[in-house]
Design an enzyme around this catalytic site. Structure first.
Site, PDB file in Angstrom:
ATOM      1  N   GLY A 252      34.736  37.455 -85.118  1.00 16.62           N
ATOM      2  CA  GLY A 252      35.473  37.448 -86.472  1.00 16.62           C
ATOM      3  C   GLY A 252      36.424  38.747 -86.334  1.00 16.62           C
ATOM      4  CB  ALA A 253      37.053  41.458 -87.798  1.00 16.43           C
ATOM      5  CG  MET A 254      35.446  45.627 -82.307  1.00 21.11           C
ATOM      6  SD  MET A 254      33.593  45.086 -82.316  1.00 21.11           S
ATOM      7  CE  MET A 254      33.061  46.576 -81.774  1.00 21.11           C
ATOM      8  CD  GLU A 255      32.497  47.639 -86.048  1.00 24.62           C
ATOM      9  OE1 GLU A 255      31.330  48.119 -85.578  1.00 24.62           O
ATOM     10  OE2 GLU A 255      32.958  46.470 -86.199  1.00 24.62           O
ATOM     11  CG  HIS A 286      32.473  43.445 -92.596  1.00 27.75           C
ATOM     12  ND1 HIS A 286      31.175  42.727 -92.769  1.00 27.75           N
ATOM     13  CD2 HIS A 286      32.470  44.009 -91.418  1.00 27.75           C
ATOM     14  CE1 HIS A 286      30.741  43.047 -91.596  1.00 27.75           C
ATOM     15  NE2 HIS A 286      31.361  43.888 -90.894  1.00 27.75           N
ATOM     16  CD  GLU A 287      35.547  44.295 -88.985  1.00 25.46           C
ATOM     17  OE1 GLU A 287      35.198  45.182 -88.369  1.00 25.46           O
ATOM     18  OE2 GLU A 287      34.876  43.003 -89.314  1.00 25.46           O
ATOM     19  CG  HIS A 290      32.341  48.509 -89.607  1.00 17.64           C
ATOM     20  ND1 HIS A 290      31.013  48.900 -89.367  1.00 17.64           N
ATOM     21  CD2 HIS A 290      32.342  47.238 -89.349  1.00 17.64           C
ATOM     22  CE1 HIS A 290      30.205  47.618 -89.254  1.00 17.64           C
ATOM     23  NE2 HIS A 290      31.081  46.636 -89.235  1.00 17.64           N
ATOM     24  CD  GLU A 309      28.293  45.093 -87.632  1.00 16.10           C
ATOM     25  OE1 GLU A 309      29.140  44.481 -88.462  1.00 16.10           O
ATOM     26  OE2 GLU A 309      28.988  45.426 -86.730  1.00 16.10           O
TER      27      GLU A 309
END
Length: 790
Positions: A252-255, A286-287, A290, A309
């Site tokens: 979905g996404a990456m931090e 969320h990201e 992080h 996470e």
């Protein structure tokens, strides 16, 4: 072989002061140049760099060319003298189409090319030579040679763009697995907030969608940023903050610090529903969380990835709901995410939220714990911790932890020490029960006469809201209770329906007493509070056998007013039908009837019901009517996802031929169209269609993950059991070899597991295959599939 825990510990003890000076040249169409100067200090001895499948390379050590001894995965560095060294690795590598390396993508809309390194576990070595482990954090300096008309983004602030040479400021020390580079003719919306450069970016062909949502995306970004600035004492750790929608991202996404990547389905074409907006806001929050948990302070090894996470997932839902203004985000967690965590916690593959390091002996094993335990359960457990400790003590401990380990690495024990110092409660004792043990407790409602009694089956302390209702399910009370070894009597609620954990503060199975269960089963949608109703939908469906599940759906779905809960109930029903033997035709007819609500005035609820109808109806005339009405602007407007779902079901029912599917693809003309058409072609009820789909999945060279998934989604069908049965054995026999391509592709191969009930003999084929050499990621998915089936 992936990096082992023992190798990582030995290398971390030997090396320090690692730095990367990195250059990429992405101007050629088939391969790219990767040149890195790696500087480090060593205590002396043998070590190695990782680099995956370079086509050519030259290695110099302290200015002298050395024979690399390269085996396709590792470059040995033997006999190093104590002190500082520089290794330069100049290599050429091929682009990839599976997201695990320098990914290349050509936009079918305008022919424009995009490249990007969207990294993660064990992927950095597919981009450049590195010490690919979390606790060798290093500053990275980057130069990229690319088309001078492109935009190039990375973790550091861009410092120059001269004639196709793009330079970037040196980053703070970061784990190399969260490095990122994105390049192409991007459409951008940029600004500054509190002196920090910020931006949202997307492919040029998605410019209209980005401009449509830009104000909302900026608002959510700034609100989350300001909130974290208030609650964290450590300032934002990096020099810029770009967020990029990228094609064919495997998650979905990456931090990635300063350059967060998002899957493009979070920038929908056409309709954007409230659920879409809630989900996107949750992921943005969320990201960004992080940047502190995971990027500023990183784990030492993969057993503590939950520190990244679980924390970010908890903050994402909490901040989207209470700060960014997206009411209903907790409802979506209770209805859609938490039930998957309960299911995961009952499988053989369950594990503690915080396993011991020795339980994750290598990186391959580490890839398997990015799961519903580390996300959904970890999120719920942290919410229980905040409820149990109090927010002030929780944040005091978190801030002490972040300051003590800024730009370094830390373990669970480090976090517990900080929380323990901030709170008078026994945090370590709590952690032993909640974080170091797998499984979950059951909270039971019993009766002493008419008096409700709460009793715990298990070992964990719980603090949660319990609510009381009349037999007609009108709420008449709620209170926060603590439940431990001793039962909790509720004498003032005698004769009332009682719902424990009504607001979802803890992670435990709920077992209602017969009086409460019967009232809820009869009148579920009479409960006014959507959050309580989300908890109850999850509770009653969790305990219902297939026939009762379908009966609950038939009675209550037509009356459920919240689209989030409609979608969650339908998704859960589809998973049930794919795994449990039922009369498929009758079950699908029940679902279709529940979704066939006429003249629904709420467009978003109408869309949620239509999505269920699109996979369950056998009425080809209805589906053709949808397509025709949509083309003329009449009836319910079909967003691209809903239209392709209708096309797929029509094809599955034999109502569309290949020419009509191709016409749909050309009418749409986007990447979504290419994938939707692949699914629809594979779904047709002919032997030729199934053969062609299977051949493409197993024989197309370098098939992209997205195309493999699309074909798999069309291959299996509840309505075509006899037609697809021969491919079950073929899948089981072929999957292990396909899965060796990489962890993301292995995940896709696992998710292509036959999406229909299997016979005992077919399940035995899977069990027999698992006795052999099956890659770790695929093994995990298959074992979960077996555990989920009767």
């Amino acid at each position: 072989m992936s990096l082992t825990l023992n190798e990582a510990r030995a290398r971390a003890a030997m090396l320090s002061d690692v730095r990367y000076d990195l250059e990429f040249d992405v101007t050629a169409p088939d391969t790219f140049r990767s040149r890195v100067a790696v500087r480090f200090h060593t205590t002396g001895g043998d070590t190695f760099l990782e680099l995956h499948r370079a086509e050519s390379l030259e290695v110099t050590l302290d200015g002298s060319i050395v024979a690399p001894g390269y085996d396709g995965r590792r470059i040995p560095l033997d006999g190093l003298a104590p002190g500082s060294h520089e290794v330069v690795v100049d290599a050429r590598l091929r682009y990839v189409t599976d997201g695990e390396g320098m990914h290349t993508f050509t936009d079918p809309v305008d022919g424009e090319r995009y490249v990007g390194g969207y990294l993660g576990v064990d992927i950095t070595q597919r981009l450049f030579a590195c010490f690919d482990q979390l606790d060798l954090k290093a500053p990275i300096t980057l130069t990229v040679y690319a088309d001078p008309t492109w935009t190039v983004l990375s973790n550091g602030r861009r410092t120059g763009a001269d004639g196709g040479r793009f330079t970037f400021a040196t980053t703070q020390p970061i784990p190399c697995d969260i490095f990122a580079v994105v390049a192409g003719p991007l459409h951008s919306v940029t600004w500054e907030h509190r002196g920090l450069p910020m931006g949202w970016h997307a492919r040029r062909s998605l410019a209209a969608e980005l401009d449509r949502d830009a104000a909302e995306l900026r608002r959510v970004t700034e609100v989350c940023f300001d909130h974290y600035a208030r609650i964290f004492t450590e300032p934002f750790p990096f020099d810029s903050y770009d967020q990029v929608f990228v094609p064919e991202l495997n998650w979905g996404a990456m931090e990635c610090p300063g350059c967060v990547t998002f899957a493009e389905d979070m920038l929908p074409r056409a309709r954007v529903t409230d659920d879409d907006r809630r989900h996107r806001a949750e992921v943005i929050a969320h990201e960004m969380a992080h940047m502190w948990f995971g990027d500023l302070v990183s784990p030492v090894w993969w057993e503590d990835m939950w520190l990244n996470e679980s924390f970010a997932d908890f903050m994402g839902f909490e901040v989207a709901e209470t700060v960014a203004g997206y009411a209903g985000t907790r409802v979506s967690f209770e209805a859609a995410y938490k039930p998957r965590a309960y299911l995961a916690d009952r499988r053989r593959s369950t594990h503690p939220v915080a396993p011991n390091a020795e339980d994750v002996p290598d990186v391959d094993t580490g890839t398997t714990i990015f799961d519903h335990i580390s996300y959904g359960k970890g999120n719920a457990v942290l919410r229980q911790l905040v409820t149990w400790l109090g927010e002030a003590d929780f944040l005091a401990g978190v801030n002490a932890h972040l300051t003590r380990h800024r730009f370094g690495n830390a373990t669970l024990e480090d976090l517990l020490a900080a929380l323990d110092a901030a709170s008078p409660r026994d945090v370590r004792g709590w952690a032993r029960l909640w974080l170091r043990q797998s499984g979950h407790d059951t909270i039971r409602v019993e009766r002493r006469g008419e008096v409700p009694v709460l009793r715990r089956d298990g070992v964990r302390p719980h603090r949660f809201t319990v609510a009381a209702f009349t037999p007609a399910l009108e709420q008449v009370g709620a209170r926060l209770v603590d439940l431990d070894d001793e039962p909790v009597d509720l004498p003032d609620w005698a004769g009332l329906v009682v719902v424990p954990n009504a607001h979802g503060e803890t992670f435990a199975r709920i077992d209602l007493d017969p009086f409460s269960h019967d009232a809820v089963s009869r009148g579920l949608t009479d409960v006014a509070d959507p959050l309580v109703r989300a908890v109850l939908w999850a509770t009653v469906l969790d305990q219902a056998p297939p026939a009762a599940h379908l009966d609950l759906l038939a009675r209550h779905l037509p009356r459920e007013p919240v689209p989030t809960l409609v979608s969650a109930a339908l998704d859960r029903t589809l998973r049930l039908l794919r795994g449990v033997p039922t009369d498929a035709s009758a079950a699908l007819a029940t679902v279709a009837a529940a979704c066939a609500v006429e003249a629904e005035p709420d467009e978003q609820r109408a869309v949620a019901l239509a999505r269920g109808l699109a996979w369950s109806t056998s009425d080809t005339a209805l589906l053709r009517g949808w397509l025709a009405a949509d083309a003329t602007g009449q009836g319910l407007a079909l967003d691209p996802g809903l239209r392709w779902a209708a096309v797929r079901r029509l094809a599955e029912l034999g109502g569309l031929d290949a020419g009509e599917i191709e016409a749909e693809r050309l009418r749409d003309g986007t990447t979504s169209a290419d994938l939707g058409a692949a699914t629809a072609l594979a779904a047709r009820p002919t032997a030729e269609a199934k053969s062609a789909a299977w051949a493409a999945m197993t024989s197309e060279p370098d098939i992209p993950v997205s195309r493999f998934r699309a074909l798999g989604a069309g291959l299996w069908s509840l309505s075509q059991r006899d037609l697809v049965a021969p491919y079950v054995a073929d899948y089981v026999a072929t999957a292990p070899a396909l899965a060796r391509r990489g962890s993301a592709f292995a995940e896709a191969v696992g998710r292509a597991f036959p999406a229909l009930p299997l016979t005992a003999a077919e399940l035995d084929l899977v069990r027999e295959a698992l006795r052999g050499d099956v890659p770790a990621v695929l093994r995990r998915v298959w074992e979960d599939e077996l555990d989920d089936r009767p």
